[in-house]
Design a protein around this motif. Sequence first.
Motif, mmCIF file in Angstrom:
data_model
loop_
_atom_site.group_PDB
_atom_site.id
_atom_site.type_symbol
_atom_site.label_atom_id
_atom_site.label_comp_id
_atom_site.label_asym_id
_atom_site.label_seq_id
_atom_site.Cartn_x
_atom_site.Cartn_y
_atom_site.Cartn_z
ATOM 1 N N GLU A 89 -0.918 4.072 -2.004
ATOM 2 C CA GLU A 89 -2.143 4.483 -1.317
ATOM 3 C C GLU A 89 -1.813 5.315 -0.080
ATOM 4 O O GLU A 89 -2.469 6.341 0.186
ATOM 5 C CB GLU A 89 -2.958 3.247 -0.916
ATOM 6 N N GLU A 112 -0.814 8.896 -1.099
ATOM 7 C CA GLU A 112 -1.927 9.779 -1.459
ATOM 8 C C GLU A 112 -2.727 10.195 -0.225
ATOM 9 O O GLU A 112 -3.191 11.338 -0.137
ATOM 10 C CB GLU A 112 -2.836 9.088 -2.480
ATOM 11 N N ASP A 157 -9.933 2.187 -5.103
ATOM 12 C CA ASP A 157 -8.647 2.558 -5.694
ATOM 13 C C ASP A 157 -8.067 3.719 -4.903
ATOM 14 O O ASP A 157 -8.676 4.214 -3.959
ATOM 15 C CB ASP A 157 -8.787 2.915 -7.175
ATOM 16 N N ARG A 158 -6.872 4.152 -5.320
ATOM 17 C CA ARG A 158 -6.185 5.211 -4.573
ATOM 18 C C ARG A 158 -6.995 6.494 -4.496
ATOM 19 O O ARG A 158 -7.085 7.129 -3.449
ATOM 20 C CB ARG A 158 -4.822 5.505 -5.212
ATOM 21 N N TRP A 196 -13.251 1.052 -0.026
ATOM 22 C CA TRP A 196 -12.547 1.805 -1.062
ATOM 23 C C TRP A 196 -12.186 0.858 -2.208
ATOM 24 O O TRP A 196 -12.073 -0.356 -2.024
ATOM 25 C CB TRP A 196 -11.314 2.496 -0.499
ATOM 26 N N LEU A 217 0.820 -1.223 0.000
ATOM 27 C CA LEU A 217 0.000 0.000 0.000
ATOM 28 C C LEU A 217 0.853 1.272 0.000
ATOM 29 O O LEU A 217 0.430 2.308 0.508
ATOM 30 C CB LEU A 217 -0.931 0.008 1.227
ATOM 31 N N LEU A 260 -9.958 6.218 -2.191
ATOM 32 C CA LEU A 260 -9.481 6.141 -0.815
ATOM 33 C C LEU A 260 -9.131 7.526 -0.280
ATOM 34 O O LEU A 260 -9.567 7.912 0.809
ATOM 35 C CB LEU A 260 -8.265 5.219 -0.734
ATOM 36 N N SER A 261 -8.337 8.301 -1.035
ATOM 37 C CA SER A 261 -7.924 9.619 -0.543
ATOM 38 C C SER A 261 -9.118 10.543 -0.383
ATOM 39 O O SER A 261 -9.195 11.314 0.581
ATOM 40 C CB SER A 261 -6.882 10.243 -1.482
#
Length: 341
Positions: free
Chosen positions: A20, A23, A141-142, A139, A17, A145-146
Amino acid sequence: MQAKKYQVFVSSTYSDLIDERREVIEAIIDLGHIPAGMEGFPAIDIEQFKYIKKVIDQCDYYVLIVAGRYGSMSSDGTSFTEMEYRYAVESGKVVIAFVLDPAVLASLPAKIVDTNEQIVAKLEKFKADVMTGRLVRLWTDRSSLSRAVMKSLIAAFDEFPGEGWVRASVQANEDVLAQINELRVKNEHLAAENELLKAQLVPQIDNIASLDTPYLIKYTYSDRPGSRVATSLTMTWREIFLAVAPQLSLPQSPHMLAVYLQTHLKESGRTRGRIPELNAIYTTQIRVQLVAYGLIKEFRGQTIGGGFGEWVQITPAGNRFMIEEMVIRADQTGQDSQNAQ
């Protein structure tokens, strides 16, 4: 700008991660707060975990990210990520958890997913514990998630404000305000007479704009980590005053006018949920205009450090105007009741 900065601990497995985590950390920085984590300890051991517990103690919020790995384990078979999580819960931290959507997990390459049945069982039990008794966001994807982390943290800051960190100068001002409030209680009669005299000193300015005159406010917001967009909106002076007035019953630093107005714009939906940041020139103009109307006053006082601080506060006339404008009247109550039916 915000006077208080929160420290947020980001917990997850590491090698699977890395992007991730980067970000999420950038998102926390974009919010104006302080990320903390175990980037310095990708291969954690029990001695390093003792240090990480101290870091968690210093944090206001704890963000957990779970994907397809359980993570490196201590001698008792518990992963350090789970140990961090349990310590944060036991310490009473505000825990915000994000678990990878099972549909996405099934499509991940084997190199970033645990395949050992015993370890997979530990991971599933850990996820079940995390998702029991608290709100958990999935979540994919990145980017999702952010965004989810930013949205959840903003809500947590509002609902569960932490102790945070402030500059020494800000803390000194807060101490001065406490002294001012204590003196006000002890000298209530004298303060009332002073307020009456000050209320009579409203500036008399020819051709001043009416309260219903629109004013163009320019601001910026973050549409994605590392990027800011400039835009604007229009508010009347009446709307601007009523947005900040309820928070000005006690002396406040002038920069808090911008903080309260930005919060009002976000919560009222005027900025579509975005966090606006006003240019300093508009904050100054708003302060000058409200002083000119006699709705707020400015004053200076000596700080504990021996210097001088500047404050603003609602005037008696401004307080009366606020109450008259914001009070719910009998006809409005009746209309609300009918609408509810």
